[in-house]
Design a protein around this motif. Structure first.
Motif, PDB file in Angstrom:
ATOM      1  N   GLU A 212     -46.426  29.024   7.195  1.00  0.00           N
ATOM      2  CA  GLU A 212     -47.534  29.665   6.479  1.00  0.00           C
ATOM      3  C   GLU A 212     -48.150  28.633   5.538  1.00  0.00           C
TER       4      GLU A 212
ATOM      5  N   ARG B 203     -44.836  27.612   3.505  1.00  0.00           N
ATOM      6  CA  ARG B 203     -43.653  28.450   3.584  1.00  0.00           C
ATOM      7  C   ARG B 203     -43.194  28.448   5.042  1.00  0.00           C
ATOM      8  N   LEU B 204     -41.907  28.201   5.254  1.00  0.00           N
ATOM      9  CA  LEU B 204     -41.390  28.142   6.621  1.00  0.00           C
ATOM     10  C   LEU B 204     -40.631  29.418   6.935  1.00  0.00           C
ATOM     11  N   LEU B 205     -41.099  30.155   7.919  1.00  0.00           N
ATOM     12  CA  LEU B 205     -40.492  31.435   8.264  1.00  0.00           C
ATOM     13  C   LEU B 205     -39.924  31.361   9.672  1.00  0.00           C
ATOM     14  N   PRO B 206     -38.588  31.399   9.811  1.00  0.00           N
ATOM     15  CA  PRO B 206     -38.004  31.367  11.150  1.00  0.00           C
ATOM     16  C   PRO B 206     -38.481  32.564  11.958  1.00  0.00           C
TER      17      PRO B 206
ATOM     18  N   LEU C 229     -42.540  29.842  12.078  1.00  0.00           N
ATOM     19  CA  LEU C 229     -43.892  30.188  11.659  1.00  0.00           C
ATOM     20  C   LEU C 229     -44.141  29.507  10.317  1.00  0.00           C
TER      21      LEU C 229
ATOM     22  N   VAL D 256     -30.229  32.640   9.597  1.00  0.00           N
ATOM     23  CA  VAL D 256     -31.346  31.864   9.082  1.00  0.00           C
ATOM     24  C   VAL D 256     -32.205  32.697   8.147  1.00  0.00           C
ATOM     25  N   GLY D 257     -32.391  32.210   6.953  1.00  0.00           N
ATOM     26  CA  GLY D 257     -33.329  32.843   6.039  1.00  0.00           C
ATOM     27  C   GLY D 257     -34.545  31.950   5.922  1.00  0.00           C
ATOM     28  N   PRO D 258     -35.462  32.310   5.027  1.00  0.00           N
ATOM     29  CA  PRO D 258     -36.621  31.427   4.828  1.00  0.00           C
ATOM     30  C   PRO D 258     -36.157  30.043   4.396  1.00  0.00           C
ATOM     31  N   GLN D 259     -36.840  29.032   4.893  1.00  0.00           N
ATOM     32  CA  GLN D 259     -36.418  27.653   4.588  1.00  0.00           C
ATOM     33  C   GLN D 259     -37.004  27.211   3.261  1.00  0.00           C
TER      34      GLN D 259
ATOM     35  N   PRO E 231     -40.299  36.974  11.264  1.00  0.00           N
ATOM     36  CA  PRO E 231     -40.765  36.252  10.073  1.00  0.00           C
ATOM     37  C   PRO E 231     -41.414  37.127   8.991  1.00  0.00           C
ATOM     38  N   ARG E 232     -41.682  38.407   9.277  1.00  0.00           N
ATOM     39  CA  ARG E 232     -42.421  39.214   8.298  1.00  0.00           C
ATOM     40  C   ARG E 232     -41.601  40.387   7.783  1.00  0.00           C
TER      41      ARG E 232
END
Lengths: 290, 204
Positions: B14, B2-5, B12, A287-290, A181-182
């Protein structure tokens, strides 16, 4: 029914599928490092897939069957004997009372699972019999002289002679990774670098995680990330730029950014990598950021 | 939000601040969506893990988005009084760091409501946030190798109770007899996310 541990090798612990659902209390899932191999060992002896079994690290386990047993070994294929007779992996094996089962050192792979029909019936802690080596929750690490009770069988012995399994690679293990995620904490080419060449598994590896050595993953941002939840398979990158891959006993939260996460059953295969072996990450788009 | 796969079995989320984290945690915890395994609140994020053979990222993301983040929503979390003897080894240091007297430190600690924002560090270790910043102090420069069970401590914006003896760098202001972590109790942790805490001074 019970078994008595005679020798443990480098590290032997009782493991099942762990303690899901308690991470909010600071308790990690733990459980078998290679979950697929644990499930297979249990299926071969007619147990529930999540019954407790022994996870043996780098072979060397010896135990005595106090009663007649049916066992199965999966994961890293150790040469083994029962009462002096050679026995093979990935198959149910009958062991008569009094016989000693001895595992040698596996030529490939790291972790072997020994399931006993009926499952190991040591006292559960928070719903699981897994030894969490990081938080100290669960049964003690196995030591010579330990007597482990065996439970009552829950199902019939399946009519299987031997289960087909994928051969374990002696060196490079290719696994799939999803970025994030980062990933945005890293330089633009860092994710590509992660997939560009293999990372060596260093000796600084255990059930918590494995430190890897390879191309440096540079950060694009300074500063501290507030601690956040971590998952099994996460590639966490401290300021050195060398990733740590989290395994079964990983901390529930961590403060270094995660550049990518090894997906699905591929984490099981990384848990079979020995120090000196290499992991090659195939970075999946998707999958990218939603 | 913010939705982080996070791999193929984690999401995750945020959020803007800790209140939103607790509100989303409370909303999802009240009625866990199908397939959700773990909810891990942290300082600015909530990690949602799920069984990928039961649900998928899209469905979990939809469930997360459908939670209405009401300010101050901390669910039906319990309230807990924690009895404390304020004789910690760092009480004098905390007083000088905050510019308060030792008695004022005790008054500030007992005089506000604390909320468990998240757990971590060790099983059952809750990070408690208060209502004001009077007791915000840095960690000790020289961490202790052994902090006794039940130590009540401060670090940064947090207060906490050591659930068992462990190393630690927090400033110790007191101790409690309350068993905050007991494996043989259901639930084992008293200080779980969302729980509201009052510290109550008791005589030594």
């Amino acid at each position: 029914m019970s078994i008595e541990i005679v020798r443990t090798g480098a590290l032997a612990t009782v493991q099942d599928l762990g303690r899901p659902g308690l991470a909010g209390l600071g308790v990690g899932v733990s459980g078998a490092a290679d979950r697929g191999s644990l499930r297979l060992a249990n299926r071969l002896v007619g147990n529930d897939p999540g019954a407790a079994a022994i996870e043996v690290t780098f072979g060397g386990l010896a135990f005595r069957a106090v009663d007649d047993l049916v066992i199965a070994m999966t994961g890293a294929p150790c040469p083994a004997t029962a009462g002096g007779f050679g026995i093979g992996p990935n198959a149910p094996v009958r062991v008569p009372a009094g016989a000693q089962v001895e595992l040698g050192v596996p030529p490939v792979g790291l972790r072997t699972y020994v399931a006993v029909r009926g499952g190991l019936a040591v006292e559960p802690v928070l719903g699981s019999r897994a030894t969490d080596t990081m938080s100290g929750i669960g049964p003690a690490v196995l030591a010579p002289g330990a007597v482990l009770p065996v439970g009552a069988p829950t199902g019939p012995v399946p009519g299987v002679d031997v289960a087909p399994v994928r051969t374990m690679p002696a060196d490079e293990i290719e696994v799939r990774v999803l970025a994030g995620p980062r990933a945005d904490w890293f330089a633009g080419d860092a994710v590509a670098r992660l997939g560009s060449s293999a990372y060596e598994v260093t000796a600084d590896s255990n059930r918590v995680g494995m430190r890897l050595s390879g191309p440096v993953l540079e950060r694009a941002r300074d500063g501290e990330l507030p601690s956040e939840g971590m998952v099994r398979g996460a590639l966490q990158v401290p300021p050195t730029g060398q990733p740590t891959l989290f395994l079964a006993d990983h901390p529930v939260t961590g403060g270094y950014p995660v550049i990518g996460v090894v997906v699905g059953d591929d984490v099981d295969r990384t848990a079979q990598a020995r120090p000196g072996q290499h992991l090659r990450f195939r970075v999946m788009s998707g999958v990218g950021p939603q | 939000m913010r939705l982080l796969p996070c791999g193929d079995a984690g999401l995750l989320v945020e959020l803007a601040d800790r209140d939103e984290v607790l509100a989303l945690f409370a909303g999802l915890d009240r009625e866990r969506p199908d397939g959700v395994i773990d909810l891990v609140p942290a300082a600015r994020t909530l990690l949602v893990t799920f069984a990928s053979d039961v649900t998928d990222l899209g469905r979990v993301a939809t469930a997360v988005r459908s939670v209405e983040l009401r300010g101050g929503d901390r669910g039906d979390a319990e309230k807990l009084d924690v009895p404390v003897v304020y004789d910690g080894a760092d009480l004098a240091d905390v007083a000088s760091l905050t510019g308060l007297s030792e008695r004022e430190v005790v008054a500030a600690h007992t005089g506000q409501e604390w909320t468990v924002a998240f757990c971590g560090f060790a099983p059952g270790f809750g990070y408690l946030v208060g209502e004001d910043d009077r007791l915000h102090v840095p960690r000790r420069t020289d961490p202790r190798t052994k902090v006794p069970t039940g130590s009540v401590a401060l670090a940064g914006e947090f207060s906490g109770v050591y659930p068992r003896e462990s190393p630690g760098g927090w400033q110790l202001i007191g101790r409690t007899d309350l068993v905050s972590w007991d494996l043989h109790r259901e639930p084992p942790a008293l200080l779980s996310p969302g729980v509201r805490v009052r510290f109550v001074e008791v005589a030594r």
